[in-house]
Design an enzyme around this catalytic site. Structure first.
Site, short mmCIF file in Angstrom:
data_model
loop_
_atom_site.label_atom_id
_atom_site.label_comp_id
_atom_site.label_asym_id
_atom_site.label_seq_id
_atom_site.Cartn_x
_atom_site.Cartn_y
_atom_site.Cartn_z
N HIS A 173 0.87 -1.19 0.00
CA HIS A 173 0.00 0.00 0.00
C HIS A 173 0.91 1.23 0.00
O HIS A 173 2.03 1.18 0.53
CB HIS A 173 -0.82 -0.07 1.29
CG HIS A 173 -1.90 0.95 1.42
ND1 HIS A 173 -1.64 2.26 1.75
CD2 HIS A 173 -3.24 0.86 1.27
CE1 HIS A 173 -2.77 2.93 1.83
NE2 HIS A 173 -3.77 2.11 1.54
N LYS A 184 -10.36 -1.10 10.50
CA LYS A 184 -10.51 -2.21 9.57
C LYS A 184 -10.90 -3.50 10.30
O LYS A 184 -10.99 -4.56 9.70
CB LYS A 184 -9.22 -2.42 8.79
CG LYS A 184 -8.95 -1.27 7.80
CD LYS A 184 -7.75 -1.56 6.95
CE LYS A 184 -7.19 -0.34 6.30
NZ LYS A 184 -7.99 0.15 5.17
N GLN A 193 -4.60 -5.39 6.74
CA GLN A 193 -5.67 -6.26 6.22
C GLN A 193 -5.75 -7.56 6.99
O GLN A 193 -6.84 -8.08 7.22
CB GLN A 193 -5.43 -6.55 4.72
CG GLN A 193 -5.58 -5.35 3.82
CD GLN A 193 -6.98 -4.77 3.80
OE1 GLN A 193 -7.97 -5.49 3.96
NE2 GLN A 193 -7.08 -3.47 3.62
N ASP A 252 3.09 -4.90 7.74
CA ASP A 252 1.85 -4.13 7.66
C ASP A 252 0.69 -5.13 7.78
O ASP A 252 0.39 -5.88 6.85
CB ASP A 252 1.83 -3.39 6.31
CG ASP A 252 0.52 -2.65 6.09
OD1 ASP A 252 -0.42 -2.84 6.88
OD2 ASP A 252 0.44 -1.89 5.10
N CYS A 304 -4.76 2.53 -3.78
CA CYS A 304 -3.53 3.01 -3.10
C CYS A 304 -2.38 2.03 -3.31
O CYS A 304 -1.58 1.80 -2.38
CB CYS A 304 -3.76 3.24 -1.61
SG CYS A 304 -4.95 4.51 -1.29
N1 PMP Z 1 -1.78 -0.80 4.53
C1 PMP Z 1 -2.74 -1.58 4.04
C2 PMP Z 1 -2.40 -2.98 3.59
C3 PMP Z 1 -4.04 -1.10 3.94
O1 PMP Z 1 -5.00 -1.88 3.44
C4 PMP Z 1 -4.33 0.21 4.37
C5 PMP Z 1 -5.72 0.79 4.25
N2 PMP Z 1 -6.32 0.57 3.03
C6 PMP Z 1 -3.29 0.98 4.91
C7 PMP Z 1 -2.03 0.44 4.97
C8 PMP Z 1 -3.54 2.36 5.43
O2 PMP Z 1 -4.39 2.28 6.53
P1 PMP Z 1 -4.98 3.60 7.23
O3 PMP Z 1 -5.61 4.39 6.12
O4 PMP Z 1 -5.97 3.08 8.20
O5 PMP Z 1 -3.85 4.32 7.85
#
Ligand code: PMP
Length: 562
Positions: free
Chosen positions: A131, A234, A211, A208, A373
Site C-alpha cells: 500500500h 478495519k 488487512q 503491515d 492506493c
Molecule cells: N496498509 C494496508 C495494507 C491497507 O489496506 C491500508 C488501508 N487501506 C493501509 C495500509 C492504510 O491504513 P490507514 O488508512 O488506516 O492508515
C-alpha cells in the site's frame, strides 16, 4: 466464547442489518451490500454505543490530572492497551503504541527507526504490492538519508517471491517491509520465512497487518517480527486509532517521533529535555481517548466469538465468491488462484472498472474500483486499475448471489448501451443546456434511474480526436483517464471538448460542461458546482469529489479558462 453464527453475528451491525432487504422481494427498498470492508468495516453496536457513553460518563484527559474522572479515563485507556496486547500476544504493554492508524504507525517507524538504523548506502526492501502507506514514508526517509529502496516482486499467485528475496537481501539491507496480506490481492505473504531470513541477515522487519488483523488471529511473538502495524477501523473499531507494535528493546533505542506533552520526563530551558518511558515516549499530545476505549470494545466483540470459526466462514465466503466470479466469462482475475482472505481483485474485459462499480452502486452494491492506493502494483501488473470485492464476517452467501446476478445484468446492460443509437448534441447556448439537464433530472427520483440517465448522457458526448488526448488536456486527479480542451470565442465565452475512457465520466462531463458552456471566465470561476449537483439531486451519490472525478474536472476547467 460463543460459536460463530453468521446470522447472529450480522445482527450486531445496525448499518448492515437494517439494510437487509435483498430477499424481501420489495424492489423499492434499497439494499446495501457492503463489499468494501478492505477500506473500512462497519461497526457493531458495542462500539457505536461506547463512544457517547464515554463522553457522557468518564470523559477527561488521561495520565494528567489528580481527579477521579481522569483516573477513570486513564484506567479505561490503559485497559484498552492491555486488551490489544493480549489480542496480538505481545510481551508487554510497553510494546503497544497508540497512533491514528497504520499510516501514522509507518510514518513513525520511517522517521524514528529510519534515523536510528539507516545510513547512506543502506537498503530497504519492500514488496511491489505494498500500500502507498508502506512505500512513500520509506521513499522520503531513504532520500533524506541517501539510502535506497529495493523492490520485491511477486509470484503468479500474487505472493512475494521468496527466491528473489534471497537475492535482494544483502549486508546493506537494514529494513524489510512487507504486508502480511496485500489490500488488493488477498493473499497471505510468506512472512514467517521473510522474517527469519531478514533476521539472519541482521535486518529489521516491519509487517503491515492492516488487512490481516481483521481476518485471522495474529501472534506477534510467534511471528517474531520486529514491528507489526494496523488500524482499528478495519477490524470493526472506530476510525482515527491505530497500533504500532514493536519489540521493547528496539522501541527503547529509537528516538522520539513527535514531541510535546506526555512524551517527556523533564523539560527545562536550561538543560536537555528528557523523554518518558515506553509506550508514552511515542505518544505526544492528547490521544484519541474515546476512540481507543471504543476500539477495546471492538476487540472484546471479536473475542466473544470463536476466531477460527469466524476465519473459516470468511474463507468459505471467499471461495464461494471466487468460484462464482470464475463462471462469469468476462471476469479476469488480476493474479492466479483463490484468495486467502475474502478480498478478490478482478477486471471485466471490455468494460471500465469505474463504470462497473458505479452501475453496481446503483443497485445498492458497494465495491471499490481504481488503484486501491497500490499504484506500483497496478504498474507491475500492467493494468490501470481493477475492481475489488472485500468481505467481512457479516457478509452472506445471499449477498454474493445478489452481487453476481447483478454483475451479470450490469455487464449485459453495458454491452447493450454500447450498441445503442448515439445522438451527439452541440449546444453552446448559455444556460439552455444545463436547464435542460436540471429539468430532466428533477423528474427522475431514484438513484438507479439517475445513474442510467448519466450513462445515456455520456453517449451523447462526441468522442475526442486521439491527437487531442495528451498531457495538456489530461485531467489529473480523476481515477479514470479524462481529457478536456477549451475553445474561447471572440466574445470571451468558452466551449469545450472532452472525453474519458469511462462511460460514467463521459456522462459527468456532459453534466459539468453543460454548466460551463457559453460562459465567461468570471462566470466559470464563480460557479458553485455543489449547488448545481444539489439541484440535480445527485449530491447524495455523486457529491463532487476528486474520487469520482467531478472536482478534478471542475478544477481543470477553471485553470484552463482563467
Ligand atoms: N496498509 C494496508 C495494507 C491497507 O489496506 C491500508 C488501508 N487501506 C493501509 C495500509 C492504510 O491504513 P490507514 O488508512 O488506516 O492508515
Amino acid at each position: 466464547m460463543k460459536n460463530f453464527e453468521p446470522e447472529q453475528f450480522r445482527q450486531h451491525f445496525p448499518l448492515i442489518y437494517k439494510n437487509r432487504y435483498i430477499n424481501s422481494g420489495d424492489e423499492s427498498l434499497l439494499s446495501i451490500i457492503y463489499f468494501d470492508n478492505g477500506a473500512t468495516t462497519q461497526k457493531p453496536n458495542a462500539v457505536i454505543e461506547c463512544l457517547p457513553a464515554f463522553y457522557q460518563n468518564i470523559n477527561a484527559n488521561v495520565h494528567r490530572a489528580s481527579h477521579n474522572l481522569s483516573a477513570k479515563a486513564t484506567k479505561a485507556f490503559e485497559q484498552a492497551r492491555e486488551t490489544v496486547k493480549t489480542f496480538i500476544h505481545a510481551k508487554s504493554n510497553k510494546e503497544i503504541i497508540w497512533t491514528k492508524g497504520t499510516t501514522e504507525s509507518i510514518n513513525l517507524l520511517a522517521s524514528s527507526l529510519g534515523k536510528k538504523v539507516l545510513s547512506s548506502g543502506d537498503e530497504i526492501i519492500l514488496a511491489v504490492s505494498e500500500h502507498h502507506a508502506n512505500i512513500v514514508p520509506w521513499q522520503i526517509i531513504a532520500e533524506q538519508i541517501g539510502a535506497s529502496i529495493k523492490v520485491l516482486s511477486l509470484d503468479a499467485a500474487g505472493r512475494v517471491d521468496l527466491n528473489e528475496f534471497d537475492t535482494l537481501l544483502t549486508k546493506q539491507t537494514k529494513i524489510v517491509c512487507c504486508a502480511h496480506v496485500s489490500n488488493v490481492l488477498g493473499k497471505i505473504n510468506p512472512i514467517v520465512d521473510i522474517i527469519k531470513k531478514a533476521k539472519a541477515a541482521g535486518a529489521v522487519t516491519v509487517i503491515d497487518g492492516a488487512q490481516a488483523i481483521a481476518h485471522f488471529p495474529v501472534d506477534v511473538q510467534k511471528l517474531d517480527c520486529d514491528f507489526y502495524v494496523f488500524s482499528a477501523h478495519k477490524m470493526y473499531g472506530p476510525t482515527g486509532v491505530g497500533v504500532l507494535y514493536g519489540k521493547e528493546a528496539l522501541l527503547d533505542a529509537m528516538p522520539p517521533y513527535q514531541s510535546g506533552g506526555e512524551m517527556i520526563k523533564n523539560v527545562s530551558l536550561n538543560k536537555p529535555t528528557t523523554f518518558n518511558s515506553l509506550p508514552f515516549k511515542f505518544e505526544a499530545g492528547t490521544p484519541n481517548i474515546a476512540g481507543v476505549v471504543a476500539y477495546a470494545e471492538a476487540v472484546h466483540f471479536i473475542n466473544q466469538f470463536d476466531h477460527d470459526e469466524l476465519t473459516k466462514y470468511e474463507q468459505q465466503l471467499a471461495q464461494y465468491c471466487f468460484q462464482a466470479l470464475s463462471r462469469v466469462p468476462t471476469v479476469k482475475f488480476i493474479v492466479e488462484g483463490a484468495p486467502d482472505i475474502p478480498v478478490i481483485a478482478f477486471t471485466i474485459e471490455g468494460h471500465h472498472n469505474h463504470d462497473i462499480a458505479t452501475s453496481l452502486d446503483s443497485y445498492g452494491i458497494a465495491i471499490r474500483s481504481g488503484h486501491h492506493c497500490a499504484m506500483p502494483l497496478m504498474e507491475y501488473l500492467n493494468i490501470s486499475g481493477c475492481l475489488r470485492v472485500s468481505m467481512a464476517a457479516y457478509n452472506s452467501f445471499d449477498e454474493i448471489d445478489y452481487f453476481i446476478n447483478t454483475l451479470i445484468k450490469v455487464i449485459q446492460q453495458e454491452k447493450e448501451n454500447s450498441l445503442g443509437e448515439v445522438t451527439h448534441k452541440t449546444i453552446h447556448n448559455k444556460d439552455t443546456e444545463s436547464n435542460e439537464i436540471i429539468n430532466k433530472f428533477s423528474k427522475i427520483k431514484s438513484w438507479d434511474s439517475r445513474h442510467r440517465e448519466i450513462m445515456l448522457l455520456g453517449k451523447t458526448l462526441q468522442r475526442m480526436d486521439k491527437g487531442l488526448r495528451n498531457e495538456d488536456s489530461l485531467i489529473s486527479g480523476c481515477e479514470s483517464l479524462a481529457w478536456v480542451v477549451v475553445n474561447k470565442s471572440p466574445q470571451g465565452t468558452f466551449s469545450f471538448q472532452a472525453d474519458s475512457d469511462a462511460k460514467i465520466i463521459r456522462g459527468l462531463l456532459v453534466i459539468v460542461l453543460s454548466a460551463f458552456n457559453g460562459k465567461s471566465a468570471l462566470e466559470i470561476n464563480a460557479f458553485d458546482i455543489d449547488s448545481f449537483f444539489e439541484h440535480l439531486g445527485l449530491i447524495q451519490h455523486l457529491s463532487p469529489s476528486r474520487g469520482n472525478g467531478v472536482l478534478a474536472i471542475v478544477d481543470k476547467i477553471k485553470i484552463l479558462t482563467q
